[in-house]
Design a protein around this motif. Structure first.
Motif, short mmCIF file in Angstrom:
data_model
loop_
_atom_site.label_atom_id
_atom_site.label_comp_id
_atom_site.label_asym_id
_atom_site.label_seq_id
_atom_site.Cartn_x
_atom_site.Cartn_y
_atom_site.Cartn_z
N PRO A 47 0.86 -1.10 -0.02
CA PRO A 47 0.03 0.09 0.01
C PRO A 47 0.94 1.16 -0.10
CG PRO A 47 -0.78 -1.56 1.57
CD PRO A 47 0.46 -2.08 1.33
N ASP A 50 2.16 1.22 -4.12
CA ASP A 50 1.27 0.87 -5.11
C ASP A 50 0.10 1.80 -5.11
OD1 ASP A 50 3.02 -1.31 -5.67
OD2 ASP A 50 1.85 -2.64 -4.77
N SER A 51 -0.37 2.48 -6.10
CA SER A 51 -1.29 3.26 -6.04
C SER A 51 -2.69 2.77 -6.41
CB SER A 51 -1.23 4.60 -7.06
OG SER A 51 -1.40 4.24 -8.37
N ASP A 52 -2.71 1.47 -6.98
CA ASP A 52 -3.67 0.45 -7.08
C ASP A 52 -3.14 -0.72 -7.51
OD1 ASP A 52 -3.23 0.68 -9.74
OD2 ASP A 52 -4.83 2.13 -10.19
N LEU A 53 -3.96 -1.77 -7.66
CA LEU A 53 -3.62 -3.02 -7.98
C LEU A 53 -2.88 -3.26 -9.33
CD1 LEU A 53 -6.12 -5.06 -5.74
CD2 LEU A 53 -3.45 -5.57 -5.72
N LYS B 2 -1.09 5.85 8.62
CA LYS B 2 -1.06 5.19 7.48
C LYS B 2 -1.65 3.85 7.89
CE LYS B 2 1.81 5.19 3.40
NZ LYS B 2 1.00 6.43 3.04
N LYS B 3 -2.41 3.36 7.11
CA LYS B 3 -3.12 1.93 7.19
C LYS B 3 -2.08 0.86 6.42
CE LYS B 3 -7.69 1.06 7.93
NZ LYS B 3 -8.54 2.02 8.55
N LEU B 4 -1.68 -0.22 7.10
CA LEU B 4 -0.63 -1.19 6.84
C LEU B 4 -1.49 -2.28 5.80
CD1 LEU B 4 1.64 -1.77 9.64
CD2 LEU B 4 2.12 -0.96 7.29
N SER B 79 -9.52 -1.00 -6.98
CA SER B 79 -8.55 -0.68 -5.86
C SER B 79 -7.92 0.61 -5.97
CB SER B 79 -7.63 -1.84 -5.74
OG SER B 79 -6.93 -1.89 -7.07
N GLY B 80 -7.16 1.11 -4.68
CA GLY B 80 -6.25 2.31 -4.83
C GLY B 80 -6.54 3.05 -3.33
N ALA B 81 -5.40 3.97 -3.38
CA ALA B 81 -5.32 4.68 -2.25
C ALA B 81 -6.28 5.83 -2.23
CB ALA B 81 -3.75 5.08 -2.42
N ALA B 82 -6.87 6.14 -3.53
CA ALA B 82 -7.52 7.29 -3.47
C ALA B 82 -9.06 7.17 -3.44
CB ALA B 82 -7.17 8.32 -4.79
N TRP B 88 -6.46 2.74 1.83
CA TRP B 88 -6.23 2.07 0.57
C TRP B 88 -7.24 1.12 0.75
CZ3 TRP B 88 -5.45 -1.50 -2.92
CH2 TRP B 88 -4.48 -1.25 -4.02
#
Lengths: 217, 217
Positions: A47, A50-53, B2-4, B79-82, B88
């Motif tokens: 995480p 990587d901004s997404d999978l 931050k989430k792991l 998926s993604g951080a945003a 995430w």
């Protein structure tokens, strides 16, 4: 010990056409679990980087296999408590296509043992549920051929219509009628004729084509 | 902070045919983030109780919406951080089909506000990236109609061929030629004619059919 969070990975079925058949890349596992078994290339989501999978999948192909692919898309997500001895896991399966003239680059990678297996018979004792994953990726790939410019991702930059048809046939696992195939291509905006460029060989010269700059499917 | 580990959820686009159009179920969010916005029903994976993500999706539909669907399948994973302010996240998107005679059961659920929105125009300001998710689910649903018995999951137990054709048309968003459609059904093993059973109405009696006991697509 019970894991509270699932293990999230991206696995990739990387296809190419090599020595006349459709192939998928497998790597020999260098770590437990399933040490020494053959598996699709894959890696754990990070995480922090990587901004997404999709990023995870591209990072795996780049760092472990040494290729940057133009085409990569999802097949499906495989999940559950039983598929990995480390605990509840979730694998987002991708498929990617490598033009056949880029195969030597992968064969030259020495960091781990890799093999291009026949996609229709990749071996019976793959690691985890990867035999099922290969089958799912193959089904997706085949379903895309019918109406798609997708096989263009498997061809070199310049190709003949015979090569394009043969590539479609390899994916589908059966032959196509040449005249029907050629007729369909007439209205296909994703390929462009290269004026005055021909492939010279044993037969009469064959017209060369390229993919349109902005082709999509 | 931050989430792991990523937040893993299953979201479901539940489709039905209601009042003459293809509908998708949305629920009004009762919690932050995106409080008060409309979203697809969804829930967080519980590794202790869900044997896989299909379980998560079925648990959400059963506990939050009050339905047990016969048909449920994956669309894709987003998926993604945003995409979620909590960090995430990874959503495995499913689509499910509810026979239209079961719609009243859902409308009667009082635990949260739900609405059957037009699947082609579900609203412009949905929570998170759910407008994109609805669109993806709709694309998958439409792609299955062409060669599939899948619309049978949207029909009541007994139906006429006109109803079946109308249902296919609603999903595709365009009309189908009746004679071509009927001809194709002649070789369709997934539907069974009900001998001597007819629907009586304003028109002449229409033959009734049912899905074959073991139909699949």
């Amino acid at each position: 010990m019970k894991k509270l969070f699932p293990l999230v990975t991206a696995d990739i079925a990387l296809f190419t056409v090599h020595e006349g058949s459709l192939r998928v890349l497998l790597g020999k596992r260098a770590n437990a679990p399933e040490l020494g078994k053959w598996a699709l290339p894959g890696g754990v989501l990070d995480p922090a980087s990587d901004s997404d999978l999709d990023d995870t999948a591209r990072r795996v192909l780049s760092s472990k296999i040494g290729v940057d692919v133009a085409f990569l898309d999802q097949v499906a997500t495989f999940s559950g408590a039983a598929r990995d001895p480390r605990g509840w896991s979730l694998s987002v399966l991708y498929y990617a296509l490598l033009p056949r003239d880029q195969v030597p680059a992968v064969a030259g990678n020495k960091t781990e043992a890799v093999e291009w297996r026949d996609a229709f018979a990749p071996g019976s004792r793959l690691a985890f549920d990867h035999a099922k994953l290969v089958e799912a990726a193959l089904t997706t790939l085949r379903s895309k051929v019918v109406s798609a410019a997708l096989p263009l991702h498997l061809l070199p930059e310049r190709f003949t219509l015979t090569e394009l048809q043969r590539t479609c046939e390899l994916i589908l696992g059966h032959s196509l009628d040449k005249s029907v195939f050629r007729r369909r291509l007439k209205s296909e905006p994703s390929i462009v004729q290269l004026e005055g460029e021909f492939l010279y060989g044993a037969q009469r010269p064959a017209q060369l084509y390229r993919a349109a700059a902005d082709f999509r499917f």
